[in-house]
Design an enzyme around this catalytic site. Structure first.
Site, mmCIF file in Angstrom:
data_model
loop_
_atom_site.group_PDB
_atom_site.id
_atom_site.type_symbol
_atom_site.label_atom_id
_atom_site.label_comp_id
_atom_site.label_asym_id
_atom_site.label_seq_id
_atom_site.Cartn_x
_atom_site.Cartn_y
_atom_site.Cartn_z
ATOM 1 N N GLU B 301 0.948 -1.533 -0.006
ATOM 2 C CA GLU B 301 0.138 0.001 0.159
ATOM 3 C C GLU B 301 0.839 1.193 0.095
ATOM 4 O O GLU B 301 0.605 2.347 0.699
ATOM 5 C CB GLU B 301 -0.967 -0.007 1.202
ATOM 6 C CG GLU B 301 -1.810 -1.169 1.214
ATOM 7 C CD GLU B 301 -2.595 -1.361 2.462
ATOM 8 O OE1 GLU B 301 -2.662 -0.619 3.648
ATOM 9 O OE2 GLU B 301 -3.637 -1.917 2.215
ATOM 10 N N CYS B 385 -12.928 13.689 5.199
ATOM 11 C CA CYS B 385 -13.161 14.563 6.270
ATOM 12 C C CYS B 385 -12.262 15.707 6.115
ATOM 13 O O CYS B 385 -11.735 16.301 6.910
ATOM 14 C CB CYS B 385 -13.103 13.887 7.699
ATOM 15 S SG CYS B 385 -11.573 13.020 7.955
#
Lengths: 610, 610
Positions: B301, B385
């Site tokens: 990742e 967010c």
């Protein structure tokens, strides 16, 4: 059973001599270096000692479940060498190995050290993964090759007893297992054994294995063995006659399709032949690298999806390429169509040859079409045991066929007598081939000469007279009364070509490959010390070919003016609104088969085109 | 400790309003759909119930070791929403979650359901993999956001007690563990807690974690925890001040570098700032996708090698992109250089925005730059967010700085008074921006306006008079006496551009991307129902932009005449000596962020150029 439906018969290895500038040194290296080298490796790694059956838990060199196949492949390769180049030392080594091997045969004729001393409880219990029948298949092939090369029945008798045992275990009769091997091999081996012995039972057993494969209820499900690949991995997802797509492990697939072609030929089974043709078509139109390599992914060592042919991560196992030669050769005998010989040639001169180093002692298992510089040939992998002589000619009552242009002689049976074809050629560097016919008395028959798929222009002379002849499925067909000493001159126009891939091969779109004759070319940083991904070959520039006598054993190189995208001027920019500038450079391409014989570096087959 | 060395101060979220055609609908979707949707998911999956601490072995919904971070991120996102859009219902929901969460705090102030009820014996024993401090960090960020939005100390007090507990466990003092988390996060959270509370101990604890990281003897070795990635995976292979290359897990890396930038700012630590600049330079010049996405491999990742930026298999996690925004924003306050704002903008408008569907309820975890058609947005992944308002402006005593062009207002403190900047713009569709200044009394100060990296031509007027001004590190700098109602008109010349990648990005060489303003474009089969890999964009054709009001919420599309490589005429050929023919076609490109909002299909950012 019906009569064979082969159009052609192969010419036995022993009727062919090869005296060729290109191949003879390679065959010599194989004979003089690879075969002894592999023998030493078999010894060092404990593969030979395994037949003493004295391994105990905790000892090193635990016999692995497919070690037998390595030993068998070596015997087979050594036998092919003995068939054409008798060598008492080598013959004695083979004899010794066979004595050792035979000593491991059990009272019930079973023969497999792993399942005798390591896991006897698993005998015939894990056909899906255990490789037992696969190993048996290679032993059979070794025995047949040894018998044909030396006339000795030592290994053949061992193997016949073992197959008799196998026949007692497998079949449709009550009480027998209705299984077949997760790794195909024995199917084609049994056809060879049938030919060597004349015993129809072996052919029937092969047919049983082929017919049973993929049937429901599924043997692998009933066996409950571990699922490592799906049923496609083993080409056992459907009955073989219902298969249309090449799937799964590439080597397994090639062995299966070869056996299917064998059975189609022996039994005249049209449905099997049709399945072979469908599968062939699918492979060659959707899933084959330009080098003839097959197998797109290392994950399953096999096939992935149509047009998925990644260059850097190509698996393209050498053994799978050899398998494709075996299958192609069989298809060619069934149907004299140059499409099969074209693939056979593509694979032999590119995907197979690349697997062995120039000195014959280091090998590639994988043959990618591009490398960032991290590839090295390894000391031991496999044994290149192509009986090349077999692939050059075919024959039938009325036809003498030349598939491959390799200098040497072939003694064929056609037109009611022995006809010797004597080829003189500098192929693959030149497309000029002279073929002299030697025969006892004048006779009418047809000589068929393959017009390679890479060749668009051909000139033909017989006894210095130009001839325009019909072409049948890619073969120039000369039907006439032949006399001893007749001379055929074939001139295949050979020049460097740009080759393009089907636009659905996403990995190759916008790229170009170079080919001359049957050889695919590549760039290596040894010739062009620049990042190869930055090289662009303009559409219009000339490709020049010249011979470099001292380079890589003597090769024809291709040169061209190219452009190199410049990394200077980029500073720290990763993206910018104007393209990289380019500067001119010369590129020199070498045949793909010869790569990685100098200092390691980048390599690529497909170049950017501009 | 030294005084802050920030050149600029961010403008608090509550001093910014956004009333923008482009962003307001997205923020509304985030507020009205994503936040409630994620709440429901937290409930459904047992993440909220976990705080009851009544899980027993054998029960479903076993609290996972990083569930707390999901709950915390939701509280943080909800708090940002409450800060600008008070909503008693949402506030009550947040309060309820906080009560539940607080009830799980142990007598010793420890707070983590997984390590309380599932694996109490592992508490603080596996810092490398356990995510305990990572979860604590997100709780801290949530508590600070909640406190700043509502003034309530409910979660802040819980978290301060927990951090006091953590401070008792970790540090260089005898008897304390000299550990730090395998997943950075708490380091930057502690700086926020220091700002919210003024308590220097939190800053010191953050500094301890940063200073300790990567030191020898290595804590992870001493801990003996499982090695899942190498130390590079955790950016713990070297002390942070010695690091020069962005490595390992991309999200972890972004959190670390953000914290390093925070500490450099707070403490004036030049060596930390230099390390941040080196790492920044490395990331942006070698390892960032054109979309601002980062992380080349799903395997870790994270980062792989320089210039390795594969389009199809790009990991480019949405969270890592958000992390890059966080880091960029911090770098920008340290040094007012448009390079940071350019990346922040690139990531926000492309790599972040692509992560959320148009309706705000489905998400991409990964954001590849090309897809064969197998990508779907999933129902639950993460919570977008971004407190966008924070990123638009910065301020200091003498400067009012505009980084992003988003319609709305910013109330800044500069030139000794409150100065309101009122932006009117249709950005990113147009480069025209009008900024009206509102201030009590005339004052001398500098207005700095970012000239985006994508823009090569700019026109500036103040009160209808053309102005040529100096440019400082990518900012147009207007120093004068400003009056209430002064009007700045900025015209950033915006047109469709071809963008090229550095020639060492092998995956992009020979390809071209399209950009207009800050937006990277892509093709989707929804607009061009052809195999996208067969599309070639000629070098010279014009790129036209026009607005499609009804498409994907209203977007500017780019159209051009292109060529489509033809698969017809290939028959069964996979390779041939002449290139595919092409036929003309029209392509329509859409902004990358908007892809995969129609029926699923192929997508690509990089096109072949011819």
């Amino acid at each position: 059973m019906q009569k064979s439906q082969r159009q052609l018969q192969p010419v036995p290895l022993t009727n062919v001599t090869i005296d060729d500038n290109f191949w003879s040194p390679r065959l010599r290296v194989n004979r003089e270096r690879s075969i002894p080298h592999i023998y030493n490796k078999l010894k060092e790694t404990g593969r030979l000692a395994a037949y003493k059956l004295d391994w105990k838990p905790g000892m090193e060199h635990m016999p692995h479940q497919f070690w037998d196949s390595d030993v068998a492949k070596w015997i087979e390769a050594a036998s092919y060498s003995l068939a054409t180049h008798p060598d008492p030392m080598l013959e004695a080594m083979v004899d010794e190995v066979i004595v050792l091997l035979a000593s491991a045969q059990q009272a019930d004729s079973y023969l497999n050290p792993h399942f005798t001393v390591v896991e006897p409880q698993r005998r015939w219990k894990d056909l899906r993964n255990g490789h037992e029948l696969y190993c048996a298949g290679h032993l059979i092939e070794a025995a047949v090759a040894h018998f044909q090369a030396t006339g000795k029945r030592t290994l053949l008798d061992v193997v016949c007893r073992y197959v008799d045992h196998i026949e007692g275990v497998f079949g449709t009769e009550p009480g027998k297992k209705r299984g077949y091997c997760g790794h195909e091999e024995i199917e084609l081996a049994l056809v060879k054994l049938y030919h060597a012995t004349g015993d129809q039972r072996y052919l029937q057993l092969s047919r049983y294995f082929i017919d049973e494969r993929g049937r429901e209820p599924h043997y692998f499900d009933q066996e409950g063995s571990a699922v490592i690949g799906g049923k496609e991995y083993h080409q056992a997802h459907l009955p073989v006659r219902e298969q249309s797509e090449v799937v799964g492990h590439a080597v397994r697939a090639m062995y299966l399709y070869s056996a299917m072609a064998d059975l189609a030929a022996e039994t005249g089974d049209e449905t099997l032949f049709e399945a072979c043709k469908r599968l062939w078509q699918h492979l060659c139109s959707k899933r084959m690298f330009i080098t003839g390599g097959i197998g797109s992914s290392m994950y399953n060592e096999g096939f992935t999806a149509d047009y998925d042919l990644p260059n850097n991560t190509a698996y393209a196992e050498t053994c799978a390429a050899i398998g494709l030669v075996l299958w192609s050769h069989r298809m060619l005998q069934l149907e004299c169509d140059a499409c099969y010989a074209d693939v056979m040639e593509r694979v032999l001169y590119n995907g197979v040859l690349s697997g062995v180093s120039q000195d014959g002692t280091t090998f590639f298992y994988e043959n990618p079409l591009a490398s960032a510089g991290n590839m090295r040939r390894e000391e031991w992998f496999s044994c290149a045991c192509c009986p090349l002589g077999q692939y050059i000619y075919s024959q039938n009552d009325t036809e003498a066929v030349v598939h491959l242009y390799i200098q040497g002689t072939g003694r064929l049976q056609t037109g009611g007598q022995q006809v010797t074809l004597r080829q003189e050629t500098d192929y693959p560097w030149s497309g000029k081939n002279t073929i002299i016919l030697e025969l006892e008395h004048p006779a009418n028959f047809t000589v068929k000469l393959r017009k390679p798929g890479w060749c668009s222009k051909v000139a033909l002379q017989v006894n210095d007279k130009r001839l325009v002849v019909a072409e049948q499925k890619g073969y120039l067909t000369i039907e006439r009364e032949w006399h001893d000493g007749d001379k055929i001159e074939l001139n295949l126009s050979m020049h460097a070509q740009r080759i393009y891939a089907h636009p659905d091969i996403t990995q190759d779109i916008g790229l170009v490959a170079l080919q001359r004759g049957p050889l695919i070319y590549c760039l290596e940083t040894a010739d062009a010390p620049v990042p190869l991904h930055r090289v662009f070959l303009p559409k219009e520039v000339a490709l020049l070919a010249h011979h470099e006598k001292k380079l890589l054993g003597g090769i024809m190189v291709l040169t061209a003016s190219a452009l190199l995208a410049d990394a200077e001027g980029w500073g720290d920019m990763l993206y910018r609104p104007f393209d990289a500038t380019v500067k001119p450079m010369k590129v020199r391409a070498i045949p793909y088969y010869a790569w990685c014989n100098r200092h390691p570096g980048e390599m690529c087959v497909w170049l950017h085109q501009t």
